[in-house]
Design a protein around this motif. Structure first.
Motif, PDB file in Angstrom:
ATOM      1  N   MET A 106      83.859  52.954  81.980  1.00  0.00           N
ATOM      2  CA  MET A 106      83.459  54.116  81.171  1.00  0.00           C
ATOM      3  C   MET A 106      82.152  53.797  80.452  1.00  0.00           C
ATOM      4  SD  MET A 106      87.240  55.081  79.727  1.00  0.00           S
ATOM      5  CE  MET A 106      86.806  56.295  78.496  1.00  0.00           C
ATOM      6  N   SER A 107      81.238  54.772  80.407  1.00  0.00           N
ATOM      7  CA  SER A 107      79.914  54.501  79.830  1.00  0.00           C
ATOM      8  C   SER A 107      80.009  54.144  78.347  1.00  0.00           C
ATOM      9  CB  SER A 107      78.992  55.700  80.035  1.00  0.00           C
ATOM     10  OG  SER A 107      79.559  56.827  79.415  1.00  0.00           O
ATOM     11  N   GLU A 108      81.061  54.582  77.661  1.00  0.00           N
ATOM     12  CA  GLU A 108      81.171  54.293  76.229  1.00  0.00           C
ATOM     13  C   GLU A 108      81.635  52.859  75.941  1.00  0.00           C
ATOM     14  OE1 GLU A 108      85.029  56.225  74.389  1.00  0.00           O
ATOM     15  OE2 GLU A 108      84.392  57.478  76.041  1.00  0.00           O
ATOM     16  N   ASN A 109      82.065  52.132  76.971  1.00  0.00           N
ATOM     17  CA  ASN A 109      82.646  50.795  76.773  1.00  0.00           C
ATOM     18  C   ASN A 109      81.633  49.779  76.231  1.00  0.00           C
ATOM     19  OD1 ASN A 109      83.180  47.936  78.365  1.00  0.00           O
ATOM     20  ND2 ASN A 109      85.002  48.834  77.480  1.00  0.00           N
ATOM     21  N   THR A 110      82.068  48.972  75.243  1.00  0.00           N
ATOM     22  CA  THR A 110      81.276  47.834  74.740  1.00  0.00           C
ATOM     23  C   THR A 110      82.222  46.623  74.684  1.00  0.00           C
ATOM     24  OG1 THR A 110      81.831  47.939  72.386  1.00  0.00           O
ATOM     25  CG2 THR A 110      80.092  49.445  73.143  1.00  0.00           C
ATOM     26  N   PRO A 111      81.704  45.425  74.393  1.00  0.00           N
ATOM     27  CA  PRO A 111      82.620  44.270  74.285  1.00  0.00           C
ATOM     28  C   PRO A 111      83.429  44.244  72.981  1.00  0.00           C
ATOM     29  CG  PRO A 111      80.349  43.593  74.780  1.00  0.00           C
ATOM     30  CD  PRO A 111      80.298  45.021  74.354  1.00  0.00           C
ATOM     31  N   HIS A 112      83.303  45.245  72.108  1.00  0.00           N
ATOM     32  CA  HIS A 112      84.043  45.228  70.838  1.00  0.00           C
ATOM     33  C   HIS A 112      85.548  45.119  71.121  1.00  0.00           C
ATOM     34  CE1 HIS A 112      85.678  46.379  66.955  1.00  0.00           C
ATOM     35  NE2 HIS A 112      84.481  46.208  66.438  1.00  0.00           N
ATOM     36  N   PRO A 113      86.256  44.203  70.429  1.00  0.00           N
ATOM     37  CA  PRO A 113      87.664  43.958  70.779  1.00  0.00           C
ATOM     38  C   PRO A 113      88.618  45.108  70.441  1.00  0.00           C
ATOM     39  CG  PRO A 113      87.004  42.645  68.865  1.00  0.00           C
ATOM     40  CD  PRO A 113      85.756  43.276  69.395  1.00  0.00           C
ATOM     41  N   THR A 114      88.248  45.965  69.499  1.00  0.00           N
ATOM     42  CA  THR A 114      89.189  47.046  69.134  1.00  0.00           C
ATOM     43  C   THR A 114      88.481  48.407  69.123  1.00  0.00           C
ATOM     44  OG1 THR A 114      88.784  46.607  66.789  1.00  0.00           O
ATOM     45  CG2 THR A 114      90.718  45.553  67.773  1.00  0.00           C
ATOM     46  N   GLN A 115      87.617  48.605  70.102  1.00  0.00           N
ATOM     47  CA  GLN A 115      86.868  49.866  70.171  1.00  0.00           C
ATOM     48  C   GLN A 115      87.803  51.048  70.423  1.00  0.00           C
ATOM     49  OE1 GLN A 115      83.783  49.813  73.147  1.00  0.00           O
ATOM     50  NE2 GLN A 115      83.430  52.013  72.971  1.00  0.00           N
ATOM     51  N   LYS A 116      87.579  52.133  69.692  1.00  0.00           N
ATOM     52  CA  LYS A 116      88.401  53.333  69.864  1.00  0.00           C
ATOM     53  C   LYS A 116      87.711  54.297  70.830  1.00  0.00           C
ATOM     54  CE  LYS A 116      91.154  52.917  65.836  1.00  0.00           C
ATOM     55  NZ  LYS A 116      91.167  51.483  65.982  1.00  0.00           N
ATOM     56  N   PRO A 117      88.482  55.172  71.477  1.00  0.00           N
ATOM     57  CA  PRO A 117      87.861  56.137  72.387  1.00  0.00           C
ATOM     58  C   PRO A 117      87.090  57.222  71.638  1.00  0.00           C
ATOM     59  CG  PRO A 117      90.276  56.289  72.457  1.00  0.00           C
ATOM     60  CD  PRO A 117      89.951  55.227  71.474  1.00  0.00           C
ATOM     61  N   GLU A 118      85.983  57.666  72.221  1.00  0.00           N
ATOM     62  CA  GLU A 118      85.205  58.755  71.607  1.00  0.00           C
ATOM     63  C   GLU A 118      86.060  60.012  71.466  1.00  0.00           C
ATOM     64  OE1 GLU A 118      81.432  59.445  73.497  1.00  0.00           O
ATOM     65  OE2 GLU A 118      80.821  57.355  73.311  1.00  0.00           O
ATOM     66  N   LYS A 119      86.939  60.226  72.434  1.00  0.00           N
ATOM     67  CA  LYS A 119      87.779  61.435  72.411  1.00  0.00           C
ATOM     68  C   LYS A 119      88.646  61.479  71.146  1.00  0.00           C
ATOM     69  CE  LYS A 119      90.944  63.771  75.659  1.00  0.00           C
ATOM     70  NZ  LYS A 119      91.835  63.509  76.811  1.00  0.00           N
ATOM     71  N   LEU A 120      89.100  60.319  70.694  1.00  0.00           N
ATOM     72  CA  LEU A 120      89.931  60.261  69.486  1.00  0.00           C
ATOM     73  C   LEU A 120      89.126  60.741  68.268  1.00  0.00           C
ATOM     74  CD1 LEU A 120      92.247  57.377  68.412  1.00  0.00           C
ATOM     75  CD2 LEU A 120      90.531  58.176  66.844  1.00  0.00           C
TER      76      LEU A 120
END
Ligand SMILES: C[S@@+](CC[C@H](N)C(=O)[O-])C[C@H]1O[C@@H](n2cnc3c(N)ncnc32)[C@H](O)[C@@H]1O
Length: 214
Positions: A116-130
Motif C-alpha cells: 500500500m502506498s501509505e505504508n512506512t516502516p513505523h511499527p504502529t502506523q494506523k490506516p488512513e481510512k481510520l
C-alpha cells in the motif's frame, strides 16, 4: 480544547480499562470504537490479539457529528423487496449494495501493508481510512486537527487530504521525516484507500470500487 471539540484516544485492550476512568474525570465519554487490525501474529497459548479501542469523548453537548459523512457501503447478501421493489438497497455492477450507519465495531480496515502506498516502516502506523472516519465525522472543512503522537503522520496526511488544518508532534525525529515526506506527496495523490465517492467501502472491495465485476 474548545467547548465544541472532540477527543479520540487510542488504546489497546490492556490500557483501555485504565483509560476510561481518567477520561471520565474531564470529558463526556460517548462511546468506545473497537477496530479489527486484521493483520496480526497468531499466538500459541492465547487468543490472537487483533483489536484496538478508540475512546470517543466530547467537551460539551455542543459538539459536531456528521454521520452521513461516514456511511459504510456494504454488499447485501439477502436483498429484501417490498412489492417487488428493493428495500433500501441498489443494484450496482456485480452486486447489491446498501449504505449503512457506522457502528462502534470497525471490521473494514486493514493495517497498512507493504504494497500500500501509505505504508512506512513505523511499527504502529494506523490506516488512513481510520483517521478519515474520525476526521469526517467530527470536523468540517477548515477545522483544526491536533495529534500529539503523530508517528508517521497519518492524521496530518488525512487532514490535508480532507482540507482540514492540522498540527502534529512526535518525540522521534525520524518518524517526523517520514511524516513530512508523506504530507508533501498529498499534492500528487489525495486518494484514501477504501474511501471513494463519499462513502467507505468494505475490505477487499477494490474491484467494486473501480466499477468492474470480480
Ligand atoms: C501509536 S504511535 C502513533 C502512530 C501514528 N498514528 C501513525 O499512524 O503513524 C505513537 C507515537 O507517539 C510517539 N511518542 C511517544 N511518546 C511521546 C512523547 N512523550 N511526546 C511525543 N511523542 C511521543 C512515538 O514516537 C510514536 O510515534
Amino acid at each position: 480544547m474548545k467547548p465544541t471539540a472532540t477527543l479520540y484516544v487510542c488504546s489497546d485492550w490492556k490500557t483501555s480499562a485504565l483509560v476510561l476512568p481518567v477520561l471520565e474525570k474531564r470529558f463526556l465519554v460517548q462511546n468506545r470504537i473497537t477496530w479489527e487490525r486484521e493483520k496480526e501474529r497468531g499466538a500459541r497459548r492465547n487468543w490472537k490479539n487483533n483489536t484496538e479501542d478508540i475512546w470517543f469523548c466530547i467537551n460539551s453537548e455542543n459538539y459536531y457529528f456528521d454521520v452521513d459523512a461516514v456511511k459504510l457501503k456494504r454488499k447485501v447478501l439477502a436483498p429484501y423487496r417490498v412489492n417487488g421493489d428493493p428495500k433500501d438497497w441498489k443494484r450496482e455492477g456485480d452486486g447489491n449494495f446498501r449504505l449503512t450507519h457506522p457502528s462502534n465495531i470497525w471490521t473494514d480496515l486493514t493495517v497498512p501493508f507493504w504494497s500500500m502506498s501509505e505504508n512506512t516502516p513505523h511499527p504502529t502506523q494506523k490506516p488512513e481510512k481510520l483517521f478519515a472516519k474520525l476526521i469526517l465525522a467530527s470536523s468540517r472543512k477548515g477545522d483544526f486537527v491536533f495529534d500529539p503522537f503523530l508517528g508517521s503522520g497519518t492524521s496530518a496526511v488525512v487532514a490535508e487530504k480532507l482540507c482540514r488544518r492540522w498540527c502534529g508532534i512526535d518525540i522521534n525525529m525520524e518518524y517526523l521525516c517520514w511524516a513530512r515526506k508523506r504530507i508533501s506527496a498529498v499534492r500528487w495523490d489525495s486518494a484514501i484507500q477504501g474511501y471513494k465517492d463519499g462513502v467507505f467501502w468494505e475490505r477487499n472491495s477494490s474491484p467494486q470500487q473501480k466499477g468492474y465485476p470480480k
